[in-house]
Design an enzyme around this catalytic site. Structure first.
Site, PDB file in Angstrom:
ATOM      1  N   PRO A  22       0.835  -1.209   0.000  1.00 31.77           N
ATOM      2  CA  PRO A  22       0.000   0.000   0.000  1.00 31.77           C
ATOM      3  C   PRO A  22       0.870   1.259   0.000  1.00 31.77           C
ATOM      4  O   PRO A  22       1.838   1.342   0.730  1.00 31.77           O
ATOM      5  CB  PRO A  22      -0.773  -0.097   1.326  1.00 31.77           C
ATOM      6  CG  PRO A  22      -0.589  -1.491   1.806  1.00 31.77           C
ATOM      7  CD  PRO A  22       0.678  -2.005   1.208  1.00 31.77           C
ATOM      8  N   GLU A  23       0.516   2.186  -0.871  1.00 29.94           N
ATOM      9  CA  GLU A  23       1.168   3.492  -0.857  1.00 29.94           C
ATOM     10  C   GLU A  23       0.155   4.493  -0.290  1.00 29.94           C
ATOM     11  O   GLU A  23      -0.931   4.106   0.124  1.00 29.94           O
ATOM     12  CB  GLU A  23       1.619   3.872  -2.273  1.00 29.94           C
ATOM     13  CG  GLU A  23       2.710   2.925  -2.793  1.00 29.94           C
ATOM     14  CD  GLU A  23       3.362   3.388  -4.093  1.00 29.94           C
ATOM     15  OE1 GLU A  23       3.326   4.594  -4.392  1.00 29.94           O
ATOM     16  OE2 GLU A  23       3.925   2.535  -4.804  1.00 29.94           O
TER      17      GLU A  23
END
Ligand SMILES: [Zn+2]
Length: 298
Positions: free
Chosen positions: A2-3
């Site tokens: 996840p960014e």
């Protein structure tokens, strides 16, 4: 992994259900995440507390309690939060459950267990948050994320601009996918030494970055309903990438093939025509990387 957009989409999903809810009890799994779950702190500082809101700093979610205590969560590689009814079947990798006063539960699921859950007790939360925040870089949606500030941060640095914007102590939440896409949108060579970018280039990079992150969050917003469904497994969105993962395919802007190199250990995708090395107007031509530094991945 996840960014920033995925973490922000998670936050917005949780915000529709959690503020105002009382955490009636906490259930911890037996397995450790990156560190063991702070079971005692969860029971004494989170159970019995009402959630006021959920904030995000960098890639961390901050669940704020009425007492001032904060539950800090990082999703690691595979962490996900889901909100579901208490009778929804448990999943194998559910590691933490917050039971709520309305019959719903917040479940943290993480198959690879690189995530983290930390509790800041009410009495020390402000001090711990200050220390934590000081270690994190500039937030891309804050006024501090501007061309001049980035140019100041980069002054004298010979590291590639891509490595600088991915350094979480300098800039928050930008991982490999969005770094590649931002640099393409701003027409900047990823290998250009950070200290050599002109203010105009930094300004372009800031505009491109904010635009791409905002669009990714918007695209993810459409999956919030799935995310909140009983499965607890969000349907991750995929924004149409311009360069990321597209080596050997034609650039969507000019048609020349997208190239893949390895830069600071990370796959780097760019269009040599749209992102020429050492564009005219660089502040200090001496800092520009020679093209021979490019390492073609085999
Ligand atoms: Zn191109």
């Amino acid at each position: 992994m996840p960014e920033l957009p995925e973490v922000e989409v998670t936050r917005r999903g949780l915000l529709s259900d959690l503020p105002g809810r009382l955490v009636t009890a906490v259930r911890c799994g037996r397995l450790r995440l990156r560190a063991p779950l702070p079971a005692a702190l969860l029971r004494s500082h989170i159970a019995g507390q009402r959630i006021t809101t959920i904030d995000r700093r960098a890639k961390y979610l901050l669940f704020r309690m009425e007492s001032g205590a904060v539950l800090v969560a990082h999703l690691g590689m595979t962490g996900k939060f889901g909100v579901m009814t208490a009778d929804a079947p448990a999943h194998k990798h559910d590691h933490l459950v917050l039971m709520l006063d309305n019959g719903l539960e917040v479940r943290y699921n993480d198959s690879r267990r690189f995530g983290s859950i930390v509790v800041w007790p009410a009495g020390r939360a402000m001090e711990l948050e200050r220390e934590f925040s000081a270690r994190e870089g500039i937030e891309p949606f804050s006024p501090q994320f501007n061309g001049r500030a980035l140019q100041r941060l980069a002054a004298g640095r010979t590291a590639p601009v891509k490595a600088l914007i991915m350094n979480s102590r300098l800039v928050s939440g930008i991982g490999n996918i969005y770094a590649n896409e931002m640099l393409f949108a701003a027409r900047i060579d990823p290998e250009m030494p950070a200290g050599a970018l002109t203010l105009r280039q930094w300004n372009r990079l800031v505009r491109a970055g904010v635009d791409i992150l905002a669009r990714a969050i918007e695209a993810g917003g459409s999956t919030v309903a799935d995310f909140l469904s009983a499965s607890g497994h969000p349907g991750y969105f995929q924004l149409q990438h311009h360069v990321y993962g597209r080596d050997g395919q034609p650039c969507r802007r000019c048609g020349q093939n997208v190239t893949k190199t390895v830069l600071a250990g990370r796959s780097t995708y760019s269009c040599r025509r749209c992102q020429p090395p050492g564009p005219a107007g660089a502040a200090d031509p001496a800092l520009l990387a020679p093209a021979s530094r490019r390492k073609k991945e085999t």
